[in-house]
Write a protein that holds these residues in place. Structure first.
Motif, PDB file in Angstrom:
ATOM      1  N   PRO A   1      41.315  32.808  -9.869  1.00 20.20           N
ATOM      2  CA  PRO A   1      42.623  32.298  -9.437  1.00 20.20           C
ATOM      3  C   PRO A   1      42.509  31.664  -8.062  1.00 20.20           C
ATOM      4  CG  PRO A   1      42.540  34.648  -9.156  1.00 20.20           C
ATOM      5  CD  PRO A   1      41.243  34.272  -9.824  1.00 20.20           C
ATOM      6  N   GLY A   2      43.493  30.856  -7.735  1.00 18.94           N
ATOM      7  CA  GLY A   2      43.476  30.111  -6.489  1.00 18.94           C
ATOM      8  C   GLY A   2      44.205  28.805  -6.722  1.00 18.94           C
ATOM      9  N   PRO A   3      43.536  27.667  -6.430  1.00 16.52           N
ATOM     10  CA  PRO A   3      44.184  26.386  -6.692  1.00 16.52           C
ATOM     11  C   PRO A   3      44.543  26.200  -8.158  1.00 16.52           C
ATOM     12  CG  PRO A   3      42.277  26.111  -5.267  1.00 16.52           C
ATOM     13  CD  PRO A   3      42.248  27.529  -5.768  1.00 16.52           C
TER      14      PRO A   3
ATOM     15  N   ILE B   1      44.666  41.232 -10.612  1.00 16.71           N
ATOM     16  CA  ILE B   1      44.320  39.814 -10.510  1.00 16.71           C
ATOM     17  C   ILE B   1      43.403  39.582  -9.311  1.00 16.71           C
ATOM     18  CG2 ILE B   1      45.261  37.508 -10.025  1.00 16.71           C
ATOM     19  CD1 ILE B   1      47.619  38.179 -11.796  1.00 16.71           C
ATOM     20  N   ASP B   2      43.563  40.377  -8.260  1.00 18.76           N
ATOM     21  CA  ASP B   2      42.700  40.246  -7.084  1.00 18.76           C
ATOM     22  C   ASP B   2      41.239  40.567  -7.390  1.00 18.76           C
ATOM     23  OD1 ASP B   2      44.831  39.495  -5.529  1.00 18.76           O
ATOM     24  OD2 ASP B   2      45.147  41.479  -4.649  1.00 18.76           O
ATOM     25  N   SER B   3      40.982  41.275  -8.507  1.00 21.67           N
ATOM     26  CA  SER B   3      39.604  41.600  -8.882  1.00 21.67           C
ATOM     27  C   SER B   3      38.923  40.466  -9.634  1.00 21.67           C
ATOM     28  CB  SER B   3      39.575  42.859  -9.758  1.00 21.67           C
ATOM     29  OG  SER B   3      40.021  43.995  -9.045  1.00 21.67           O
ATOM     30  N   VAL B   4      39.710  39.495 -10.095  1.00 18.14           N
ATOM     31  CA  VAL B   4      39.152  38.386 -10.871  1.00 18.14           C
ATOM     32  C   VAL B   4      38.330  37.484  -9.961  1.00 18.14           C
ATOM     33  CG1 VAL B   4      39.688  36.361 -12.274  1.00 18.14           C
ATOM     34  CG2 VAL B   4      41.015  38.460 -12.564  1.00 18.14           C
ATOM     35  N   GLN B   5      37.084  37.247 -10.371  1.00 22.15           N
ATOM     36  CA  GLN B   5      36.174  36.409  -9.595  1.00 22.15           C
ATOM     37  C   GLN B   5      36.181  34.958 -10.048  1.00 22.15           C
ATOM     38  OE1 GLN B   5      34.042  38.000  -6.857  1.00 22.15           O
ATOM     39  NE2 GLN B   5      36.032  38.916  -7.302  1.00 22.15           N
ATOM     40  N   GLY B   6      36.595  34.715 -11.271  1.00 21.72           N
ATOM     41  CA  GLY B   6      36.627  33.346 -11.752  1.00 21.72           C
ATOM     42  C   GLY B   6      36.857  33.284 -13.247  1.00 21.72           C
TER      43      GLY B   6
END
Length: 233
Positions: free
Chosen positions: A71-73, A198-203
């Motif tokens: 997650p991010g952009p 969701i903060d644990s998701v790396q990609g």
């Protein structure tokens, strides 16, 4: 001006031409390595698939690239295959310490952090979603809408165990495509309800890079969830 200094590059002989060729090759290789490093460090990262929990989508010993800008952009969606840290200790502790090469590649950002464990699963429920098993015809139901999942391992059912959960804010509900071999959210309801931060998701897994016979994209199968109403918080 001496005769030597006045020589043109074309007249300096084969040794000069060979050196110029080698120099150009070195520059090209150096640029390629820098670009590869930047891409792998800031956009994509390599991961290894050690188990069959995501068959047939991902096979044992597959190497994948994950888009670490998600997650991010770019936000997550139902159906995405994600890599996440084992922050909730779903996996047994590591038995071996990473070797020097793995530690070095981890330090420069090409490989995941050495000493940390990761899992790869498919997102079935986003924050606010209610996921349950199963409908009268044996399908998963997301927000009161049954879904047909073409990625499930042949011969598996959507789930051999009944459940009904509502995904909290900041969490996701994940399941493996090889449902009979995946110790996913269903099997860890004693730890944070089975939900992954969701903060644990790396990609988001984007491509299979190795073996060459399996090169291709990792499909999110967005069509599966196209008719599911949004209940995100």
């Amino acid at each position: 001006m001496s005769a030597e200094s006045a020589q043109s590059p074309q007249s300096r002989g084969p040794l000069y031409k060979t050196w110029r060729f080698i120099r150009e090759i070195v520059i090209i290789v150096a640029i390629a390595l820098v670009l590869s490093f930047v891409i792998k460090t800031f956009f994509f990262r390599a991961y290894y698939i050690p188990s069959g929990s995501m068959e047939q989508t991902l096979q044992i010993n597959d190497r994948i690239f994950a888009n670490i800008m998600v997650p991010g952009p770019f936000e997550l969606e139902r159906g995405d295959v994600v890599v996440f840290r084992d922050d909730l200790n779903w996996l047994p502790p590591l038995q071996e310490e990473p070797n020097t090469l793995e530690s070095t590649l981890s330090f420069v950002g090409i490989l995941p952090a050495a000493g940390e464990q990761y899992l790869v699963k498919r997102i079935i429920g986003m924050p606010g979603d209610t996921v349950e098993c199963c409908s009268a015809d044996g399908k998963l139901v997301v927000n009161d809408t049954s879904i047909t999942e073409p990625y499930i391992y042949p011969g598996n059912t959507p789930s051999d165990m009944e459940f009904k959960v509502t995904v909290p804010e900041g969490k996701i509900w994940v399941m493996g495509d090889h449902r009979a071999e995946s110790a996913d959210s269903r099997f860890h309801t004693d730890v944070q309800g089975g939900f992954v931060d969701i903060d644990s998701v790396q990609g988001k897994a984007s491509t299979i890079s190795w073996p060459a016979s399996r090169w291709g994209v990792v499909d999110s199968h967005s069509e599966v969830f196209a008719n599911v109403p949004d209940r995100s918080k």
